[in-house]
Motif scaffolding. Structure first.
Motif, PDB file in Angstrom:
ATOM      1  N   SER A  49       0.977  -1.100   0.000  1.00 50.40           N
ATOM      2  CA  SER A  49      -0.140  -0.121   0.162  1.00 50.40           C
ATOM      3  C   SER A  49       0.830   1.327   0.031  1.00 50.40           C
ATOM      4  O   SER A  49       0.502   2.056  -0.786  1.00 50.40           O
ATOM      5  CB  SER A  49      -0.858  -0.200   1.284  1.00 50.40           C
ATOM      6  N   LEU A  50       1.801   1.180   0.743  1.00 52.13           N
ATOM      7  CA  LEU A  50       2.783   2.350   1.023  1.00 52.13           C
ATOM      8  C   LEU A  50       3.523   2.562  -0.319  1.00 52.13           C
ATOM      9  O   LEU A  50       3.529   3.804  -0.865  1.00 52.13           O
ATOM     10  CB  LEU A  50       3.675   2.050   2.139  1.00 52.13           C
ATOM     11  N   VAL A  51       3.997   1.639  -0.969  1.00 50.44           N
ATOM     12  CA  VAL A  51       4.601   1.691  -2.319  1.00 50.44           C
ATOM     13  C   VAL A  51       3.579   2.258  -3.302  1.00 50.44           C
ATOM     14  O   VAL A  51       4.037   3.219  -4.169  1.00 50.44           O
ATOM     15  CB  VAL A  51       5.601   0.334  -2.612  1.00 50.44           C
ATOM     16  N   GLU A  52       2.553   1.809  -3.232  1.00 49.77           N
ATOM     17  CA  GLU A  52       1.560   2.209  -4.239  1.00 49.77           C
ATOM     18  C   GLU A  52       1.390   3.753  -4.089  1.00 49.77           C
ATOM     19  O   GLU A  52       1.165   4.601  -5.190  1.00 49.77           O
ATOM     20  CB  GLU A  52       0.187   1.282  -4.097  1.00 49.77           C
ATOM     21  N   ASP A  53       0.993   4.018  -2.956  1.00 47.92           N
ATOM     22  CA  ASP A  53       0.945   5.517  -2.743  1.00 47.92           C
ATOM     23  C   ASP A  53       2.156   6.378  -3.020  1.00 47.92           C
ATOM     24  O   ASP A  53       2.028   7.517  -3.689  1.00 47.92           O
ATOM     25  CB  ASP A  53       0.575   6.043  -1.029  1.00 47.92           C
ATOM     26  N   ILE A  54       3.238   5.741  -2.832  1.00 50.31           N
ATOM     27  CA  ILE A  54       4.582   6.636  -3.448  1.00 50.31           C
ATOM     28  C   ILE A  54       4.523   6.732  -5.011  1.00 50.31           C
ATOM     29  O   ILE A  54       4.439   7.641  -5.511  1.00 50.31           O
ATOM     30  CB  ILE A  54       5.958   5.902  -3.015  1.00 50.31           C
ATOM     31  N   ASP A  55       4.016   5.698  -5.687  1.00 50.53           N
ATOM     32  CA  ASP A  55       4.044   5.463  -7.182  1.00 50.53           C
ATOM     33  C   ASP A  55       2.927   6.285  -7.751  1.00 50.53           C
ATOM     34  O   ASP A  55       3.132   7.096  -8.777  1.00 50.53           O
ATOM     35  CB  ASP A  55       3.908   3.982  -7.567  1.00 50.53           C
ATOM     36  N   SER A  56       1.760   6.406  -7.146  1.00 50.37           N
ATOM     37  CA  SER A  56       0.724   7.303  -7.799  1.00 50.37           C
ATOM     38  C   SER A  56       0.778   8.692  -7.067  1.00 50.37           C
ATOM     39  O   SER A  56       0.189   9.284  -7.853  1.00 50.37           O
ATOM     40  CB  SER A  56      -0.522   6.636  -6.965  1.00 50.37           C
ATOM     41  N   GLY A  57       1.692   8.982  -6.197  1.00 49.66           N
ATOM     42  CA  GLY A  57       1.738  10.365  -5.864  1.00 49.66           C
ATOM     43  C   GLY A  57       0.850  10.700  -4.703  1.00 49.66           C
ATOM     44  O   GLY A  57       0.693  11.859  -4.209  1.00 49.66           O
ATOM     45  N   ALA A  58       0.124   9.644  -4.102  1.00 44.09           N
ATOM     46  CA  ALA A  58      -0.766   9.821  -3.051  1.00 44.09           C
ATOM     47  C   ALA A  58      -0.014  10.273  -1.705  1.00 44.09           C
ATOM     48  O   ALA A  58      -0.523  10.992  -0.907  1.00 44.09           O
ATOM     49  CB  ALA A  58      -1.423   8.637  -2.813  1.00 44.09           C
ATOM     50  N   LEU A  59       1.121  10.057  -1.657  1.00 45.25           N
ATOM     51  CA  LEU A  59       2.243  10.201  -0.599  1.00 45.25           C
ATOM     52  C   LEU A  59       3.110  10.943  -1.327  1.00 45.25           C
ATOM     53  O   LEU A  59       3.612  10.681  -2.090  1.00 45.25           O
ATOM     54  CB  LEU A  59       2.875   8.929  -0.212  1.00 45.25           C
ATOM     55  N   ASP A  60       3.304  12.239  -0.738  1.00 48.30           N
ATOM     56  CA  ASP A  60       4.160  13.214  -1.261  1.00 48.30           C
ATOM     57  C   ASP A  60       5.467  13.084  -0.940  1.00 48.30           C
ATOM     58  O   ASP A  60       5.981  13.121   0.478  1.00 48.30           O
ATOM     59  CB  ASP A  60       3.617  14.641  -1.016  1.00 48.30           C
ATOM     60  N   ILE A  61       6.412  12.647  -1.711  1.00 50.40           N
ATOM     61  CA  ILE A  61       7.956  12.581  -1.409  1.00 50.40           C
ATOM     62  C   ILE A  61       8.814  13.501  -1.968  1.00 50.40           C
ATOM     63  O   ILE A  61       9.995  13.405  -2.089  1.00 50.40           O
ATOM     64  CB  ILE A  61       8.217  11.215  -1.815  1.00 50.40           C
TER      65      ILE A  61
END
Length: 495
Positions: A423-435
């Motif tokens: 889930s966390l990696v998906e959020d990084i990949d999708s931009g849902a988690l701002d890095i």
């Protein structure tokens, strides 16, 4: 696939991945290499048990730019693998090899002796990391909610297991084993672990990593009979066949079952899934079949006994005449409504009293809230989440028992931790988690801890503790002799 085979295959998969050392940052002159590049994704994991390590492992595998810091309250890693797995199940602890590889990876750091929520806040961790994963397990006890549960002689299985496994917070327990009969409430694997430890021959336990104080107490124990009580029937029992088989074959013991508890079970067997069917057949055979000559002789010579008691719920722990310690337990007699896993225990109005001087409640662990800023469902005792994404808390995730409740074996925790990492990696990949913004990771947390007088224990520090424990164990013919206090752990780590 069995839990053991699953862990072995997973270990091989992890072992095949290479790693390379990158730039160094030291915490208080200790620690190992890791990158402090602001271009990397910094993730903080709270809890150094199976859930924390499995989450870290999968995150490191999934992306080359992820760096993980694991924070653990105790100076030693591995959580319930160290403090929960039974001493006579050393093969289950082999997973520590996998966790050690993860901890030594160039993009992973372990910081023990850091109490998140006290030494550093969740808000401070959020400022330092792109994401924070809560994997701190379930350290609370579920209450029985019956009169007398505070009497001397009543213990939670979590504390009792922690006592014989060397959990520092449980070393003052000093359980009174001067009675003949012990009652364990609950029929999961932990309940059977406790029963087995209470009844195992000392010669067996002496070759395990059980603590010396526990070994000495068990040598003086008067417990000769253990009843393992469950509110439902044989077809709803929560343990696995391995644990039942170990009880059936436990040297020096004989089973003490009630054949009437198994009425109708033979007819229902054909409809059971294979694992449940095999487990039930073993209990049925033990309870109702006439044993062969050799087995009968073994039972006749046994000095100790154990047995399941089904369709029973605790109503009250009974006190001795002076009202200061346990003398027995009152059990409500239940009947089942429905069938299979969905069957519910319903009170019949009957009760029965069992004389005993020791009651161990094995009705489940529960998670506790870590910080007011993190949502917590106090009824379910979990952090509300969707596939590990904490609800109404951007950038916070959870894995392990704080995510699901205290269910399953280590392989279950592995799979649920992998789901959270995904889930966390998906959020990084999708931009849902701002890095997009750089985060300092442990660099800023180390500074905060230093100002507050907190000295983290790194993985290389833990290896000093590990080495001392192994040497002490070797001297007494055991795999290890655990250090039992945080103070001594810290002293060894810092020499």
């Amino acid at each position: 696939m069995s839990c053991h085979k699953l862990l072995l295959s997973e270990l091989k998969l992890w072992s095949s991945g290479g790693s390379s050392w990158i730039s160094r940052l030291r915490c208080g002159g200790r620690g190992k290499a890791f990158s402090s590049s602001s271009q990397n994704v910094h993730i903080g994991i709270i809890g150094g048990g199976p859930a924390g390590f499995y989450t870290a492992q999968n995150l490191i595998k999934a992306r080359q730019d992820v760096e993980v810091d694991i924070y653990e309250r105790l100076p030693v890693p591995f959580g319930l693998v160290r403090f929960g797995v039974a001493p006579d199940h050393p093969e289950v602890k082999n997973v520590i090899n996998t966790f050690t590889q993860t901890a030594k990876h160039s993009r992973c750091n372990f910081y023990g002796n850091v109490n998140v929520g006290k030494d550093v806040s969740i808000e401070e961790l959020q400022q330092a990391y792109h994401a924070v994963v809560l994997s701190y397990g379930a350290e609370g006890n579920r209450s029985m909610g019956v009169p007398g549960e505070d009497l001397a002689g009543v213990y939670s299985a979590k504390d009792f297991v922690g006592w014989y496994n060397g959990q520092p917070t449980c070393q003052e327990l000093s359980p009174d084993l001067s009675c003949e009969t012990a009652v364990i409430l609950g029929q999961g694997n932990v309940a059977l672990d406790v029963a087995r430890i209470l009844l195992s021959p000392l010669d067996v336990l002496k070759e395990t990593d059980i603590t010396q104080p526990a070994l000495e107490a068990l040598a003086e124990s008067h417990v000769r009979r253990v009843l393992i009580v469950g509110r439902r029937g044989p077809m709803q029992i929560a343990c696995t066949i391995k644990e039942i088989r170990e009880m059936v074959n436990l040297p020096g013991t004989r089973p003490e079952m009630i054949a009437a508890d198994f009425e109708g079970v033979t007819e229902a067997l054909k409809d059971l899934p294979r694992p449940r069917k095999r487990l039930t057949e073993l209990m049925l055979k033990t309870a109702t079949e006439t044993p062969g000559e050799k087995e009968q002789e073994r039972r006749n010579n046994a000095s100790r006994s154990w047995g399941f008691r089904f369709f029973r719920s605790p109503v009250e722990v009974l006190a001795d005449p002076n009202r200061n310690r346990t003398a027995g337990i009152r059990l409500a007699v239940n009947k089942l409504e429905g069938s299979g896993e969905a069957a519910r225990a319903v009170l019949t109005g009957e009760v029965e009293d069992v004389s005993c001087g020791l009651v161990i409640s094995s009705i489940g662990y529960k998670s506790l809230p870590i910080d007011p800023s993190v949502p917590f469902d106090s009824r379910k005792a979990i952090i509300p989440n969707n596939m590990g994404r904490v609800q109404q808390a951007a950038g916070i995730y959870c894995s392990g028992w704080v995510k699901t409740g205290p269910t399953g074996v280590i392989a279950t925790t592995m799979n649920n931790s992998f789901d959270t990492a995904r889930s966390l990696v998906e959020d990084i990949d999708s931009g849902a988690l701002d890095i997009s913004a750089g985060k300092p990771g442990s660099q800023s947390i180390s500074t905060l801890l230093e100002k507050r007088g907190v000295k983290p224990v790194t993985f290389s520090d833990w290896e000093k503790i590990d080495n001392v424990e192994m040497k002490r164990g070797e001297a007494s013919g055991k795999p290890r002799e655990k250090i039992l206090t945080v103070e001594e752990m810290l002293r060894v780590a810092r020499t």
